[in-house]
Design an enzyme around this catalytic site. Structure first.
Site, mmCIF file in Angstrom:
data_model
loop_
_atom_site.group_PDB
_atom_site.id
_atom_site.type_symbol
_atom_site.label_atom_id
_atom_site.label_comp_id
_atom_site.label_asym_id
_atom_site.label_seq_id
_atom_site.Cartn_x
_atom_site.Cartn_y
_atom_site.Cartn_z
ATOM 1 N N CYS A 6 12.773 7.979 1.441
ATOM 2 C CA CYS A 6 13.695 7.497 0.547
ATOM 3 C C CYS A 6 14.293 6.260 0.956
ATOM 4 O O CYS A 6 13.662 5.748 2.022
ATOM 5 C CB CYS A 6 15.042 8.390 0.485
ATOM 6 S SG CYS A 6 14.528 9.975 0.200
ATOM 7 N N ARG A 46 10.272 3.124 -2.579
ATOM 8 C CA ARG A 46 10.360 4.427 -1.603
ATOM 9 C C ARG A 46 10.768 5.780 -2.297
ATOM 10 O O ARG A 46 10.565 6.658 -1.552
ATOM 11 C CB ARG A 46 11.294 4.024 -0.192
ATOM 12 C CG ARG A 46 10.665 2.814 0.540
ATOM 13 C CD ARG A 46 11.677 2.751 1.660
ATOM 14 N NE ARG A 46 11.830 3.673 2.480
ATOM 15 C CZ ARG A 46 10.942 4.005 3.502
ATOM 16 N NH1 ARG A 46 9.993 2.846 3.798
ATOM 17 N NH2 ARG A 46 10.916 5.065 4.308
ATOM 18 N N TRP A 59 13.443 10.034 -3.112
ATOM 19 C CA TRP A 59 12.495 10.784 -3.615
ATOM 20 C C TRP A 59 12.376 12.272 -3.314
ATOM 21 O O TRP A 59 12.459 12.561 -1.862
ATOM 22 C CB TRP A 59 11.018 9.888 -2.870
ATOM 23 C CG TRP A 59 9.811 10.513 -3.340
ATOM 24 C CD1 TRP A 59 9.047 10.058 -4.554
ATOM 25 C CD2 TRP A 59 8.786 11.592 -2.853
ATOM 26 N NE1 TRP A 59 7.753 10.780 -4.573
ATOM 27 C CE2 TRP A 59 7.774 11.526 -3.701
ATOM 28 C CE3 TRP A 59 8.812 12.317 -1.677
ATOM 29 C CZ2 TRP A 59 6.673 12.456 -3.330
ATOM 30 C CZ3 TRP A 59 7.750 13.199 -1.334
ATOM 31 C CH2 TRP A 59 6.723 13.066 -2.075
ATOM 32 N N ASN A 105 17.183 9.952 5.168
ATOM 33 C CA ASN A 105 15.818 9.856 4.650
ATOM 34 C C ASN A 105 14.591 10.686 5.815
ATOM 35 O O ASN A 105 15.120 10.571 6.937
ATOM 36 C CB ASN A 105 15.104 8.379 4.732
ATOM 37 C CG ASN A 105 13.729 8.286 4.487
ATOM 38 O OD1 ASN A 105 12.856 9.205 4.076
ATOM 39 N ND2 ASN A 105 12.940 7.168 5.155
ATOM 40 N N GLY A 106 14.071 11.764 5.386
ATOM 41 C CA GLY A 106 13.404 12.422 6.056
ATOM 42 C C GLY A 106 13.568 13.968 5.910
ATOM 43 O O GLY A 106 13.918 14.258 4.688
ATOM 44 N N GLU A 109 -12.349 4.808 -3.314
ATOM 45 C CA GLU A 109 -11.070 3.834 -3.692
ATOM 46 C C GLU A 109 -10.860 3.475 -4.963
ATOM 47 O O GLU A 109 -9.682 3.620 -5.561
ATOM 48 C CB GLU A 109 -11.249 2.746 -2.470
ATOM 49 C CG GLU A 109 -9.820 1.797 -2.813
ATOM 50 C CD GLU A 109 -8.349 2.529 -2.504
ATOM 51 O OE1 GLU A 109 -8.552 3.490 -2.122
ATOM 52 O OE2 GLU A 109 -7.539 1.721 -2.891
ATOM 53 N N LYS A 123 -7.658 4.648 -7.274
ATOM 54 C CA LYS A 123 -6.771 3.693 -7.671
ATOM 55 C C LYS A 123 -6.452 3.994 -9.219
ATOM 56 O O LYS A 123 -5.371 3.527 -9.829
ATOM 57 C CB LYS A 123 -7.231 2.221 -7.631
ATOM 58 C CG LYS A 123 -6.512 0.891 -7.367
ATOM 59 C CD LYS A 123 -6.061 0.785 -6.060
ATOM 60 C CE LYS A 123 -5.252 1.890 -5.271
ATOM 61 N NZ LYS A 123 -5.124 1.969 -4.009
ATOM 62 N N GLU A 129 -4.084 7.112 -9.731
ATOM 63 C CA GLU A 129 -2.782 6.838 -9.326
ATOM 64 C C GLU A 129 -1.922 6.349 -10.441
ATOM 65 O O GLU A 129 -0.871 6.498 -10.447
ATOM 66 C CB GLU A 129 -2.631 6.693 -7.835
ATOM 67 C CG GLU A 129 -2.973 5.289 -7.672
ATOM 68 C CD GLU A 129 -2.795 4.793 -6.144
ATOM 69 O OE1 GLU A 129 -1.689 5.385 -5.532
ATOM 70 O OE2 GLU A 129 -3.516 4.140 -5.599
ATOM 71 N N HIS A 180 -26.310 17.289 -8.306
ATOM 72 C CA HIS A 180 -26.049 18.592 -7.813
ATOM 73 C C HIS A 180 -24.975 19.404 -8.601
ATOM 74 O O HIS A 180 -24.297 20.333 -7.764
ATOM 75 C CB HIS A 180 -26.135 18.483 -6.284
ATOM 76 C CG HIS A 180 -27.396 18.036 -5.596
ATOM 77 N ND1 HIS A 180 -28.435 18.644 -5.533
ATOM 78 C CD2 HIS A 180 -27.630 16.794 -5.242
ATOM 79 C CE1 HIS A 180 -29.565 17.850 -4.781
ATOM 80 N NE2 HIS A 180 -28.800 16.771 -4.788
ATOM 81 N N LYS A 223 5.741 4.766 -2.022
ATOM 82 C CA LYS A 223 5.170 3.797 -1.220
ATOM 83 C C LYS A 223 4.793 4.421 0.431
ATOM 84 O O LYS A 223 3.857 4.414 0.676
ATOM 85 C CB LYS A 223 5.708 2.469 -1.206
ATOM 86 C CG LYS A 223 5.094 1.398 -0.328
ATOM 87 C CD LYS A 223 3.826 1.057 -1.139
ATOM 88 C CE LYS A 223 2.906 -0.082 -0.429
ATOM 89 N NZ LYS A 223 1.564 -0.033 -1.153
HETATM 90 C C1 F6R Z 1 -2.737 4.526 -2.511
HETATM 91 C C2 F6R Z 1 -1.703 4.463 -1.480
HETATM 92 C C3 F6R Z 1 -1.849 5.561 -0.327
HETATM 93 C C4 F6R Z 1 -1.656 5.344 0.887
HETATM 94 C C5 F6R Z 1 -1.330 6.406 1.810
HETATM 95 C C6 F6R Z 1 -1.399 5.881 3.134
HETATM 96 O O1 F6R Z 1 -2.839 3.409 -3.215
HETATM 97 O O2 F6R Z 1 -1.078 3.570 -1.127
HETATM 98 O O3 F6R Z 1 -2.969 6.271 -0.755
HETATM 99 O O4 F6R Z 1 -2.785 4.408 1.346
HETATM 100 O O5 F6R Z 1 -0.382 6.807 1.452
HETATM 101 O O6 F6R Z 1 -0.388 4.974 3.571
HETATM 102 P P1 F6R Z 1 -0.186 4.064 4.722
HETATM 103 O O7 F6R Z 1 -1.488 3.089 4.730
HETATM 104 O O8 F6R Z 1 1.025 3.474 4.742
HETATM 105 O O9 F6R Z 1 -0.250 5.006 5.969
#
Ligand code: F6R
Length: 608
Positions: free
Chosen positions: A2, A27, A75, A101-102, A481, A485, A488, A504, A603
């Site tokens: 959060c 966040r 969140w 937060n936590g 990746e 992308k 998500e 397979h 994030k």
């Molecule tokens: C996807 C994304 C997440 C982060 C993952 C790790 O676009 O951003 O998959 O890569 O949550 O986050 P960090 O790099 O902050 O440890």
């Protein structure tokens, strides 16, 4: 995960809290709230939904005169996102308000204890327990009551606490969740992240685990868990305020993709001097390196995908065996790791809890820790033996783009450094490769110039129900990746497969019109990939291929080709990644999705 903001000073608190929270919505954004000291009592205003709903409720806070308050954007982890479960939470007498937060792991037993004492709870959250327990422990000194309460909390927290008894101050504390303090003139702040307060101050204290801060408008006192005062150094932030804003782009994600040439260059520059690799306190000596028998690369999500590219590079260039692990698995699978191992931890935020705990696990088993981190002073950076900072600047869009490219940039320099020290490449080869790295920012720029072709392809296919990404070698790492992308931010189902693995089983899913994105940048594997393209085409797939201009064979089989500049195979991921990101971006925009804040995501994932 959060966002928290706190303010005490001479200005009206509510507009400052709202402005700070707007920088922290990445966040979490399922509800928001503020608590201020107004008309001799604590007033809490909170609501489910985006921050705008809260701001509308209080007309931007301009009619609230309070000069002290705390705010929160949530969140949800405990209890569904609704008005009641939103923060701040009040104690039973409404004299103490808390934002958190936590996760408090023992909140159920604490709640049972308090209920037995007659305390009535309103919400389903773990956070309300903190507010109630502080009140239970209050004997006339709010700081003491908070300190006493923290002793009973198990789990993680970043906290902001205000009390009606002391309207001139607020209290902050942290353990395993980020929290910073901003020092201003006749005003002070707390926040989960720097952009929230950058508009007001650039002088920051980074709170360490188990520290407690007491802030008034003209004092900041920080205590350790034993109540002893701690002297901390100010960290001066030199980012542009603009760097934390959208800068004319429609979305942060596009702005951040456009920053890639610069941030990749900055990251290289921090590691390269002329045509040599910089040797500093972070660098391993050849002797140290020769003692390393194995490398683990551990991370989550996009950072994990960068790690897979790193595995291919480090094994290929230095000959040291590398294992990659998803952090949430690593910590529970009893990994065979010891002092002869090096663990490379990758994290943009430096706060991802699974990654942090994996770091601690590897460290406890004797491994040295080298981390690749974007956020300076973050928990992962602080707990590592050495840190290579990616110079991506603040990444606001939930989907990671520029941070991924800088993670790759850092991994290339590590792989080359190790190869050099292991005498696997001679100085001429090293220089040549370093010079190739230096060309990459310019090549990413060329990819950005080609964005219209990618947009056009997306315009014809944004209704796709399912997309497959295939590749071999480094292209397979990249496919993972690209797939992440797309799913998500556009909510389209997609999967990444190694080109040779499709037959397979998964090829059963390819039918007329299925979209297949093929990354074909590895010279030694081009013919194999062309065969894989033929396999899916003959079952009706529509193929978009990403390849170097020189690969005319690919053009002859794919429906659409997006060319990246001619670059040797080893370095192609750095430019091909940008194509994948642009593709996901356009698909998301065309579908009308919330590009920067995709549903269900946040994030910084600071919960398990
Ligand atoms: C996807 C994304 C997440 C982060 C993952 C790790 O676009 O951003 O998959 O890569 O949550 O986050 P960090 O790099 O902050 O440890």
């Amino acid at each position: 995960m959060c966002g928290i903001v706190g303010y005490v000073g001479e200005r009206k608190a509510a507009p400052i809290l709202l402005s700070g929270l707007s920088k922290l919505e990445y966040r979490g954004y399922d509800s928001a709230g503020i608590a201020v000291y107004e008309k001799d009592r604590l007033q809490v205003i909170k609501t489910k939904g985006r921050l705008k709903a809260l701001s509308d409720m209080i007309d931007g806070g301009k009619n609230m005169s309070s000069t002290m308050g705390i705010g929160h954007t949530r969140w949800a982890t405990h209890g569904e996102p609704n008005d009641i479960n939103s923060h701040p939470h009040l104690s039973q007498s409404s004299e103490i308000a808390v934002v958190h937060n936590g996760i408090i792991e023992n909140y159920i037993s604490l709640k049972e204890f308090l209920v037995e004492k007659g305390v009535k709870f309103l919400s389903e959250t773990d956070t309300e327990v903190i507010a109630q327990l502080i009140e239970y422990n209050y004997r006339g000194d709010i700081v003491e009551a908070v300190m006493e309460t923290l002793k009973d909390l198990k789990g993680s927290y970043a906290l902001g606490v205000i009390s009606r008894h002391n309207p001139e101050m607020f209290i902050a504390a942290r353990k395993d969740s980020p929290l910073i303090i901003g020092a201003g003139k006749n005003e002070n702040f707390i926040a989960s992240d720097i952009p929230a307060i950058l508009e007001y101050t650039r002088d920051i204290y980074i709170l360490e685990d188990k520290e407690v801060a007491v802030l008034t408008k003209d004092s900041i006192k920080i205590y350790n868990e034993y109540g002893q005062m701690v002297n901390k150094k100010i960290f001066h932030v030199d980012w542009d305020v603009d760097a934390a804003e959208k800068g004319g782009f429609e979305h942060f994600m596009m702005k951040e993709i456009f920053e890639e040439p610069k941030v990749v260059k900055d990251t290289f520059n921090s590691r390269i001097n002329g045509d040599l690799l910089k040797q500093d306190s972070l660098s391993f000596t050849a002797e140290q390196l020769n003692k390393i028998e194995k490398i683990f690369i551990v991370a989550c999500g996009t950072a994990y995908h960068a790690g897979i590219v790193g595995k291919y590079l480090i094994e290929d260039l230095s000959g040291i065996p590398v294992e990659t692990d998803v952090a949430s698995e690593f910590r529970y699978r009893n990994p065979i790791i010891n002092e002869k191992c090096l663990t490379i931890i990758i994290s943009q935020s430096g706060e991802t809890i699974d990654t942090l705990f994996a770091l601690r696990e590897a460290k406890s088993r004797g491994s040295k820790i080298l981390s690749i981190v974007n956020v300076v002073g973050s928990s992962i950076a602080r707990e590592s033996d050495s840190v290579i900072y990616t110079l991506a600047g603040p990444e606001i869009a939930v989907a990671s783009t520029k941070a991924y490219n800088t993670q790759l940039a850092a991994l290339y320099t590590i792989a080359l450094d190790f190869a050099n020290k292991k005498n696997r490449i001679n100085s001429e080869e090293l220089k040549e490769k370093i010079n190739t790295l230096k060309e990459i920012p310019g090549q990413i720029e060329k990819v950005l110039e080609k964005r219209e072709g990618i947009q056009k392809f997306a315009a014809n296919h944004y209704n796709a129900k399912s997309v497959f990404f295939i590749g071999r070698g480094l292209d397979y790492a990249l496919a993972m990746e690209g797939s992440l992308k797309l799913k998500e931010i556009s909510y389209i189902h997609s999967e990444a497969y190694a080109g040779g693995e499709l037959k397979h089983g998964t090829i059963a899913l390819i039918e007329k019109g299925t979209l297949v994105l093929c990354s074909v940048t590895q010279d030694a594997l081009i013919e194999k990939m062309v065969s894989n393209i033929r396999e899916v085409k003959s079952r009706g797939a529509v193929v978009m291929a990403i390849t170097q201009e020189k690969n005319k064979l690919v053009e002859s089989v794919a429906d659409t080709v997006i060319n990246i500049p001619d670059i040797s195979s080893m370095f192609a991921p750095l430019t091909a990644a940008t194509v994948m990101q642009l593709f996901a971006y356009y698909m998301s925009v065309l579908k009308g999705c919330d590009v920067d804040k995709p549903r269900n995501l946040a994030k910084s994932v600071t919960v398990e």
